[in-house]
Scaffold this active site. Sequence first.
Site: not given
Ligand code: EPZ
Length: 419
Positions: A22-23, A94, A118, A123-127, A307, A329, A399
């Site tokens: 999926k990912n 998301r 969620c 889960r911000p998008i600042d990065l 996960d 995480v 999902r």
């Molecule tokens: C991906 O989510 C996966 N989803 C998630 O899987 C998985 O849990 C996660 O990576 C971690 O491995 C998909 O690939 C579709 P992150 P993502 O950005 O990209 C923080 C599932 O069960 N962060 O690596 O959203 C964030 O808040 C799902 O299949 C910032 O602070 O994860 C979190 O604490 C659930 N700023 C940490 O980083 C940002 O701009 C990891 O988030 C982005 C993220």
Amino acid sequence: MAKFLVENKGPLKGEVTISGAKNAVLPIMAATLLTDEECRILDVPDLRDVEVMCKILESLGVDVDADFDGNTLSLAAKNILSNETPVELVRRMRASILTMGPLLARTGSARAPLPGGCAIGARPIDLHLKGFELMGAEIEYGTGYVEARAKRLKGGRVYLDYPSVGATENIMTAAVLAEGTTIIENVAEEPEIVDLANYLNKMGAKIRGAGTDTIKIEGVDKLHGAKHCVIPDRIETGTFMVAAAITRGDVIIKNVVPDHVRPIIAKLTECGAIVEDVEDGLHVKADENPLVATDIKTLPYPGFPTDMQSQFMALLTTVQGKSTVIETVFENRYMHVTELNRMGAGISIEGRSAVIPGDIKLRGAQVMSTDLRAGAALVLAGLTAEGVTEISEIYHIERGYSEFVDKLRKLGAQITRVE
Ligand code: EPZ
């Protein structure tokens, strides 16, 4: 609302074949926005999230031909009709944010509703936005949305404060059409990042270093269509490995890349299960020695995957001895603890750690899925609990797991889906 009814019918036995990841498929689908030529994706899992991503791409003007029986998608973004993902679809997933990088690169602008948090965290998008800005994009916040604009992105140097999977993917897909070279440091190293980079390179991109902590991208003027077979889903693999262990069963899991599940192999072995490589897969045997406690700490890849945290916690409630789980995480990924405790797990939360006493015979109960993986953990708990476990909010599970009920039933599980 649909529910799962799960009962303990003894050890799981037999063979299961894992679907595409999926990912991996979600960012690859978004990346097809980068070319006006047709792209074909194979081994696509039949999931709600894939259907939602198809709808999002269609709303942007992409011709989508989905053949879920054949697990293939044909996508052609000949003309992009919109640069904004529809709010109602973003709310449902998301990962829709992953269209932002390709849209910005292809059309010069991308607008996304600010993703709600969620169950597992803010889960911000600042990065993601930091990366776009460092490549010359202008970021504007509106009411409830954010827009990135740039005539043409310029290669830049981006350091990710956290190795975010989504940010790595969005910056990579934005950089492939930028002018000049982009270096992204402290990137996510997940196998899904490597799969996306492999796909982009097939489209004519010039990406090096995926799978390490630094990725280098030389921008090109145009990308062409490509055909790609998605990697197997390492989290679905881990879920079935734990299903075999929690029922003390003996299961062969096919279509597996053992290298992608090393932490799960290591931890199951520490618990006393036997995990062996077989032709194109893994053999998990947990019907010989009693299983014992171990400790888990989730980390970005190649660490133990977040996960898999809830599924492994369900297993740890049933083994001999006390275990500790630390989730690093996400800030709020223990929602499944309340539900497991309804089944008698006796788990306590101390700060960022969960303490699992172990040696518990779980009891069936009415429980609720709070997120995709928590729901899967409750199914696994139900496979070993005494009495019937009734799981609600199962749309979370559907999902991310294709044919979950059928695959479990083929291994001898007693699970039914009721409306
Ligand atoms: C991906 O989510 C996966 N989803 C998630 O899987 C998985 O849990 C996660 O990576 C971690 O491995 C998909 O690939 C579709 P992150 P993502 O950005 O990209 C923080 C599932 O069960 N962060 O690596 O959203 C964030 O808040 C799902 O299949 C910032 O602070 O994860 C979190 O604490 C659930 N700023 C940490 O980083 C940002 O701009 C990891 O988030 C982005 C993220």
